[in-house]
Design a protein around this motif. Structure first.
Motif, PDB file in Angstrom:
ATOM      1  N   VAL A 194     -73.176  24.574  -9.742  1.00 58.75           N
ATOM      2  CA  VAL A 194     -73.242  25.146 -11.000  1.00 58.75           C
ATOM      3  C   VAL A 194     -71.842  24.776 -11.677  1.00 58.75           C
ATOM      4  N   ASN A 195     -70.584  25.027 -10.942  1.00 59.14           N
ATOM      5  CA  ASN A 195     -69.307  24.819 -11.547  1.00 59.14           C
ATOM      6  C   ASN A 195     -69.167  23.515 -12.135  1.00 59.14           C
ATOM      7  N   ALA A 196     -69.749  22.332 -11.495  1.00 59.86           N
ATOM      8  CA  ALA A 196     -69.640  21.155 -11.843  1.00 59.86           C
ATOM      9  C   ALA A 196     -70.564  20.893 -12.979  1.00 59.86           C
ATOM     10  N   LEU A 197     -71.691  21.365 -13.178  1.00 66.49           N
ATOM     11  CA  LEU A 197     -72.569  21.245 -14.163  1.00 66.49           C
ATOM     12  C   LEU A 197     -72.067  21.685 -15.419  1.00 66.49           C
ATOM     13  N   LEU A 198     -71.292  23.032 -15.313  1.00 65.51           N
ATOM     14  CA  LEU A 198     -70.712  23.584 -16.516  1.00 65.51           C
ATOM     15  C   LEU A 198     -69.705  22.960 -16.986  1.00 65.51           C
ATOM     16  N   LYS A 199     -69.160  22.090 -16.135  1.00 65.71           N
ATOM     17  CA  LYS A 199     -67.958  21.252 -16.573  1.00 65.71           C
ATOM     18  C   LYS A 199     -68.328  19.916 -17.078  1.00 65.71           C
ATOM     19  N   GLY A 200     -69.757  19.790 -16.982  1.00 59.53           N
ATOM     20  CA  GLY A 200     -70.327  18.309 -17.498  1.00 59.53           C
ATOM     21  C   GLY A 200     -69.869  17.313 -16.304  1.00 59.53           C
ATOM     22  N   GLU A 201     -69.652  17.737 -15.218  1.00 61.71           N
ATOM     23  CA  GLU A 201     -69.439  16.748 -14.150  1.00 61.71           C
ATOM     24  C   GLU A 201     -70.304  16.517 -13.285  1.00 61.71           C
TER      25      GLU A 201
END
Length: 219
Positions: A194-201
């Protein structure tokens, strides 16, 4: 001459029956193959279809209800499973942390209550109240949704991201790498995704092995 005609007619009928049988067998194989594919569930990058399932408050819930969501943390879980119980507080923490950031938790109980009475609807209501669930706890009546996803364990996580109006599967597997003790966790799979998706990664670890109890299905 008459015998020859009988032989030819018998041959034509026999050939026709053989062709019909072969075609039927082919269709049966196709049907079985199609069934196997449908039971396999989603892979990373697939579009997850929406559902409409009953929540513990009696209301029907679908992903389409969450207009402002960026995605979802779908978790197949239940009441009775020791693994699921170990993860309840962590599931609540995931919802509290990410709901306001656009990734709410949606919990779904996939089990047949006739096989496991502890996972009945009334028991779900009582468990959610006891633990203070902050998220919807839906019942997969008829067990139609969990096979679409390919969930095999409780808990089993599927993280979706909204892309052009579609819910795309970005992560499948476990919540973290230590079901027994949250203090000994060294890999936070769901959280990192989820953290990666929130960063657009891109999500680095897209699939892990879900650890838990098998989904209870009437045989």
């Amino acid at each position: 001459m008459k015998n020859i005609k009988i032989i030819i007619t018998s041959f034509i009928i026999g050939f026709g029956l053989l062709s019909f049988t072969a075609k039927n067998n082919e269709n049966t194989v196709k049907e079985k193959y199609s069934f196997i594919r449908s039971e396999k569930g989603y892979e990373i990058g697939d579009e997850a279809t929406d559902f409409k399932l009953k929540n513990i408050d009696g209301k029907m819930v679908s992903l389409g209800d969450y207009k402002s969501a960026k995605g979802f943390i779908i978790i197949f879980t239940c009441n009775h499973c020791p693994y699921a119980k170990k993860y309840e507080d962590r599931i609540i923490a995931l919802d509290k942390k990410y709901k306001e950031q656009g990734y709410p938790v949606i919990a779904i109980n996939p089990n047949d209550p006739n096989v496991q009475p502890e996972d009945g609807y009334q028991q779900m209501i009582e468990r959610a109240k006891q633990k203070g669930f902050t998220f919807p706890y839906l019942v997969d009546e008829g067990q139609k949704i969990y096979p679409q996803y390919g969930a095999t364990k409780t808990p089993h996580v599927f993280i979706l991201q909204k892309e052009n109006g579609k819910n795309i599967v970005k992560y499948i597997g476990a919540i973290d790498n230590n079901y027994d003790n949250p203090n000994d966790v060294s890999e936070y799979y769901a959280q990192d995704a989820v953290n990666a998706l929130l960063k657009g990664e891109p999500v680095k670890m897209t699939k892990t092995v879900a650890i838990g109890c098998t989904v209870k299905v009437k045989k």
